[in-house]
Design a protein around this motif. Sequence first.
Motif, PDB file in Angstrom:
ATOM      1  N   GLY A   1      -6.496   4.453  -6.600  1.00 12.35           N
ATOM      2  CA  GLY A   1      -7.008   4.386  -5.241  1.00 12.35           C
ATOM      3  C   GLY A   1      -6.630   3.122  -4.484  1.00 12.35           C
ATOM      4  O   GLY A   1      -6.930   2.989  -3.294  1.00 12.35           O
ATOM      5  N   PHE A   2      -5.948   2.177  -5.159  1.00 13.81           N
ATOM      6  CA  PHE A   2      -5.595   0.914  -4.504  1.00 13.81           C
ATOM      7  C   PHE A   2      -4.087   0.744  -4.338  1.00 13.81           C
ATOM      8  O   PHE A   2      -3.604  -0.375  -4.142  1.00 13.81           O
ATOM      9  CB  PHE A   2      -6.181  -0.271  -5.286  1.00 13.81           C
ATOM     10  N   GLU A   3      -3.340   1.841  -4.404  1.00 11.69           N
ATOM     11  CA  GLU A   3      -1.913   1.773  -4.131  1.00 11.69           C
ATOM     12  C   GLU A   3      -1.707   1.328  -2.677  1.00 11.69           C
ATOM     13  O   GLU A   3      -2.490   1.687  -1.792  1.00 11.69           O
ATOM     14  CB  GLU A   3      -1.253   3.139  -4.352  1.00 11.69           C
ATOM     15  N   CYS A   4      -0.673   0.555  -2.420  1.00 13.19           N
ATOM     16  CA  CYS A   4      -0.421   0.036  -1.070  1.00 13.19           C
ATOM     17  C   CYS A   4       0.005   1.163  -0.148  1.00 13.19           C
ATOM     18  O   CYS A   4       1.075   1.743  -0.324  1.00 13.19           O
ATOM     19  CB  CYS A   4       0.657  -1.047  -1.124  1.00 13.19           C
ATOM     20  N   ARG A   5      -0.799   1.477   0.844  1.00 15.45           N
ATOM     21  CA  ARG A   5      -0.519   2.612   1.734  1.00 15.45           C
ATOM     22  C   ARG A   5       0.711   2.367   2.600  1.00 15.45           C
ATOM     23  O   ARG A   5       1.476   3.294   2.886  1.00 15.45           O
ATOM     24  CB  ARG A   5      -1.747   2.922   2.595  1.00 15.45           C
ATOM     25  N   HIS A   6       0.904   1.131   3.036  1.00 17.01           N
ATOM     26  CA  HIS A   6       2.089   0.820   3.831  1.00 17.01           C
ATOM     27  C   HIS A   6       3.358   1.089   3.020  1.00 17.01           C
ATOM     28  O   HIS A   6       4.303   1.728   3.503  1.00 17.01           O
ATOM     29  CB  HIS A   6       2.072  -0.637   4.288  1.00 17.01           C
ATOM     30  N   ASN A   7       3.396   0.575   1.802  1.00 19.84           N
ATOM     31  CA  ASN A   7       4.588   0.765   0.977  1.00 19.84           C
ATOM     32  C   ASN A   7       4.792   2.227   0.606  1.00 19.84           C
ATOM     33  O   ASN A   7       5.931   2.709   0.558  1.00 19.84           O
ATOM     34  CB  ASN A   7       4.499  -0.095  -0.285  1.00 19.84           C
ATOM     35  N   LEU A   8       3.715   2.948   0.337  1.00 15.36           N
ATOM     36  CA  LEU A   8       3.845   4.372   0.040  1.00 15.36           C
ATOM     37  C   LEU A   8       4.491   5.101   1.217  1.00 15.36           C
ATOM     38  O   LEU A   8       5.317   5.999   1.033  1.00 15.36           O
ATOM     39  CB  LEU A   8       2.477   4.986  -0.272  1.00 15.36           C
TER      40      LEU A   8
END
Length: 260
Positions: free
Chosen positions: A126-133
């Motif tokens: 749940g803490f994956e970087c949304r910008h990078n994704l």
Amino acid sequence: GAQSFVQRELDFLGRGYTVDSIGPGVQQVRTAGFDNISLDLIFAVPGSSLDSWKYNLRAAVALAVNHISAYSLTYEDRTPLAKDMAAGLVTPVDEDTDRAMYELTIDELARAGIDQYEISNFARPGFECRHNLNCWANGSYAGIGPGATSYLKGTRSTNFADIEKYVRAITSGTSAVESSETLAGRERACETAVLNLRRRRGIDLAEFKSRTGFDAMELFTEPIRTYQERGLIEKDGGRIFLTRQALGIADSILCDFALV
């Protein structure tokens, strides 16, 4: 920040802070109300070892952060570090140790519940970087400020890096864009594939076709077949992705998806 929890390595990297300041810095951020904290780490620093890298990883985990990015030190052309290496003043970590450090990163962080979701990025669920994704999905984004890059409606543009030129453009109401390129068709599909394959989940075949209009299995028939035979790419249901064995040499594999 962070980069390293070994002072000698921080000094080599030219960082203007001490190891002793990293923990309190993280705690200050946490006390200020932020509960989503990430650290960057650099491995294969000259003079480092597998043991010193394990110490770095465990020190980062001990701070209970939710995201860690870990990169091998690179020697960019025309930088002071590259010049020192060429002059024999710096001895890079050997390739076998570099690869072992990378493998250790995957295993150590997984044991701590921080899983790899991209070649160099690890996060708690749940803490994956949304910008990078979004970037690895080849989605749109806006860059604001000198040297910033935007990717909008298929066009990638970069602002003036020179601050004076940037300010003059903005204050005069003219464009601050220094360069731009528009990718379409196969070029955009190839770029999307390269970015997608950086993710551990790889290319979602249905999503890829929806975004690009191309069937990835048809467009990349040869590289997929070649790397499947070598055990470096796997197909599972509606996805193709790099195997664990491929991660350390991903750049050389992705080159074959960049131009087809």
